[in-house]
Design a protein around this motif. Sequence first.
Motif, PDB file in Angstrom:
ATOM      1  N   GLN A  14       0.818  -1.120  -0.140  1.00  0.00           N
ATOM      2  CA  GLN A  14       0.048  -0.064   0.027  1.00  0.00           C
ATOM      3  C   GLN A  14       0.907   1.293   0.144  1.00  0.00           C
ATOM      4  O   GLN A  14       0.781   2.260  -0.567  1.00  0.00           O
ATOM      5  N   ASN A  54       2.182   2.028  -3.285  1.00  0.00           N
ATOM      6  CA  ASN A  54       1.209   2.499  -4.394  1.00  0.00           C
ATOM      7  C   ASN A  54       0.940   3.839  -4.258  1.00  0.00           C
ATOM      8  O   ASN A  54       0.869   4.832  -5.056  1.00  0.00           O
ATOM      9  N   THR A  62       3.715   5.912  -5.436  1.00  0.00           N
ATOM     10  CA  THR A  62       3.697   6.029  -6.807  1.00  0.00           C
ATOM     11  C   THR A  62       2.740   6.953  -7.258  1.00  0.00           C
ATOM     12  O   THR A  62       2.759   7.787  -8.498  1.00  0.00           O
ATOM     13  N   ASN A  63       1.314   7.190  -6.617  1.00  0.00           N
ATOM     14  CA  ASN A  63       0.727   8.161  -7.061  1.00  0.00           C
ATOM     15  C   ASN A  63       0.995   9.506  -6.701  1.00  0.00           C
ATOM     16  O   ASN A  63       0.866  10.511  -7.488  1.00  0.00           O
ATOM     17  N   HIS A 112      -0.977  -5.508  -6.604  1.00  0.00           N
ATOM     18  CA  HIS A 112       0.492  -4.755  -5.991  1.00  0.00           C
ATOM     19  C   HIS A 112       1.371  -4.540  -7.105  1.00  0.00           C
ATOM     20  O   HIS A 112       2.298  -3.913  -6.869  1.00  0.00           O
ATOM     21  N   LYS A 163       1.739  -2.606  -9.981  1.00  0.00           N
ATOM     22  CA  LYS A 163       2.092  -1.124 -10.479  1.00  0.00           C
ATOM     23  C   LYS A 163       3.059  -0.428  -9.307  1.00  0.00           C
ATOM     24  O   LYS A 163       4.090  -0.035  -9.666  1.00  0.00           O
ATOM     25  N   GLY A 164       2.662  -0.541  -8.028  1.00  0.00           N
ATOM     26  CA  GLY A 164       3.411   0.120  -7.055  1.00  0.00           C
ATOM     27  C   GLY A 164       4.820  -0.400  -6.762  1.00  0.00           C
ATOM     28  O   GLY A 164       5.842   0.167  -6.544  1.00  0.00           O
TER      29      GLY A 164
END
Length: 755
Positions: free
Chosen positions: A79, A82, A85-86, A108, A110-111
């Motif tokens: 988490q 993520n 990353t955002n 998970h 992407k992150g």
Amino acid sequence: MLHKKKMKGPMKVGLIVVVLSLFGFGILNASANPISPSFTDVHNDFWAKDEVTQLVDLKIINGYPDKQFRPSLEVSRAQAANLITNALELPFSSYKPIFKDVSAKSSHLKGAMATYEAGIFLGKEDGTFGVGDSLTREQMATVIVRAFKLQDTGEEITFKDDNKISESHKLGVKVLAQHGITTGKEDGTFDPKTAVNRATYVVFLHRAMLQNKLIEKLPATEFTEPNTYGTFDTVRHEQQFVEVPLSTTAKTYLRSNYIMQFAGEKTVKHAHATDIIYTYRISGFPSVTVKMTKRELPNGDYFLFNELRNPQNIPVTVDVIQTEEGLSKAVLHEYSRFPIKKSVDETFGYDLMTYPTGIFEKIQTDGKVSQRMIGKSYQSNELNQKYPTGAESHTRELHQESEAFSGVILGETQLSVYRLQSRGFDVVDQWLLASEERLFEDRKQMDAWMLESAVNYKKRNKWYTAEGPYNKMAVTVEPMPKSGRGYGRNLLLVKEDRVMALYSETGARYYENLLYNSFANLDVFRGKSTYWETEVTSTYLKSLYGITAPFVDTRFNEQIALFMYNGGKAFEHKDYNVGLKNYANLLVSQKEKGNIIKVDNESYYISDYFPGAQKVKTHTSMNHALGGMNILLLAYQELNDPAYLATATSIQTAIVKEKNKWIRPDGDIWYKISPEREFSGRDYVHLTLEDLINSYELWSAIDESKLPIFEEMIRSKAGYLNENKLGYTTKIKKGLERINMSDILPAGSEHTDAL
């Protein structure tokens, strides 16, 4: 991209104002201009409300489907990756088989890939990313320092528990403190091994973004106070969510602290409704199931029957969550405005149930009004009794009726919660009826129904299930629990006679929906048969004749056939007379089967009950005899089969020949005649008079020569009621008006339901 967030000068400030305004959180949203909260657990007294609100508006972090942020939940490494990353808008990195616990299909991915490529998260020594591991405070310090490229200023900073900080994270903790992103705990420690919760992580991330000028510091947030309904509470601990595809206008989820697994979807078509059944199982306890039955009605409305079935010795709570958008106002009209005066009688004992919760009325932003009837929850356990014949009797023991609904409005979003709470070894039911229209024409009409439901609480359905409504059973049924709280599906209440009358008078949508539901319930109850059998054993009949469930009750079938006939005509169903035909055929066949009490070769009564497993002849009560005769006459008028008239005539001549035996010395009617032709029992107060009036009307249209017997019995029964001031029903009053005998209307009060 990152470089866009680092623009200088007036252009940057202007862009930020526009962007934040679009997100509903701008510079003008200061304390003088309160905004609606997005979450039920982020309020004006919450210490991190400003940081959470801004990062949520920027879509860096989200809440949960039940409109909670859950600030105290621990943040996992996945988490955290993520979120970073955002926040940094890191570029997408395709899958690489680097970590044992991150697959190409992982949520998970992407992150994990993006932060690895950026050198922020490096993974663990065992070759995993540690997706489910909680992020510790010291790990958080390191990843934030790496993510935002914070530099060592040379300032010496130490914490009291410096010796507890891992060597690999000492630099990260120091640099984070140098930049003022952390000041440690109030006692001078850093507490490095403790897991970071969502609120703390958001605050630290927010501070780092401010320092890097990725966001602007905004004025303090002030929220408006949300409107709540029922006893609304937040659920702070971790929850599992499953989305259920019930509606296109609302999002529906199941919420529980157990993992829920989809177990199947099934569609069942009834003549005038369609059931879509969704089943879910609780992980680790496959016998614990949640069944949601959406009963779609022809007018676009739907019932939702929720059932939590728990045969395990574990407590389980499952909440049905619904969120709807575009609301400007809502109000809950509660039944409790009309108190119930409870009473106990020898036949049924004490009825624990009351009435539904009420009508939740929603007003959309475009002014459209929709309504939803919400039922309470009912916790019970099933009781089954088996007999040597292989037959069974089924009832339930009701433990508790309780409020299930609570809700809150956040801005234009309505959140509704329907709680199913099991203690173990039980079944929990809850229902609602949803409409995009008004269920009642006006407030007066709605209040009249609620008041009637309070006054006649014993005879109005409130515990609805997908298999039919449950009601208090007479204490003379088995199995009956020691508590006396025996409930079952009473066929006379599965059909909604009173609702039919109210629908004929008002045309209200609510009554229309209850009738559609009643047709479906009768279809479910009957199964593949052409008639209805009881599922409960009467100890009264068992002691007299040894009869156990299942058996055919002629009165039940007569009333159902009449209900479906009248209801079918009201709704213009093509099959409106099928039930009438099937039951008339069943009655005609009883002479050959021997289920009659013979007076002579031309005259006989049909027994009240046809046992399924036992070979025995039962009694005939006057109300059953009249009811069967009346159905045969109606079927003759509708279908013109001479066999129906012949059987009806046999019953009529039997009554004529034994008229003097049926009428008691006090003018009342004996209740029944035994197979040995003995008369006994005190008759119902009003019911038989209603039947006699109906018989008079039906014979008037077919053969007036049959009328004298019925007029004499009507006058005798009415005279008995008048002398004892026992009153009359609305049906009796209107019936006497139709046959021009209003002058014999009994003294006393008017009743909605026959006694």
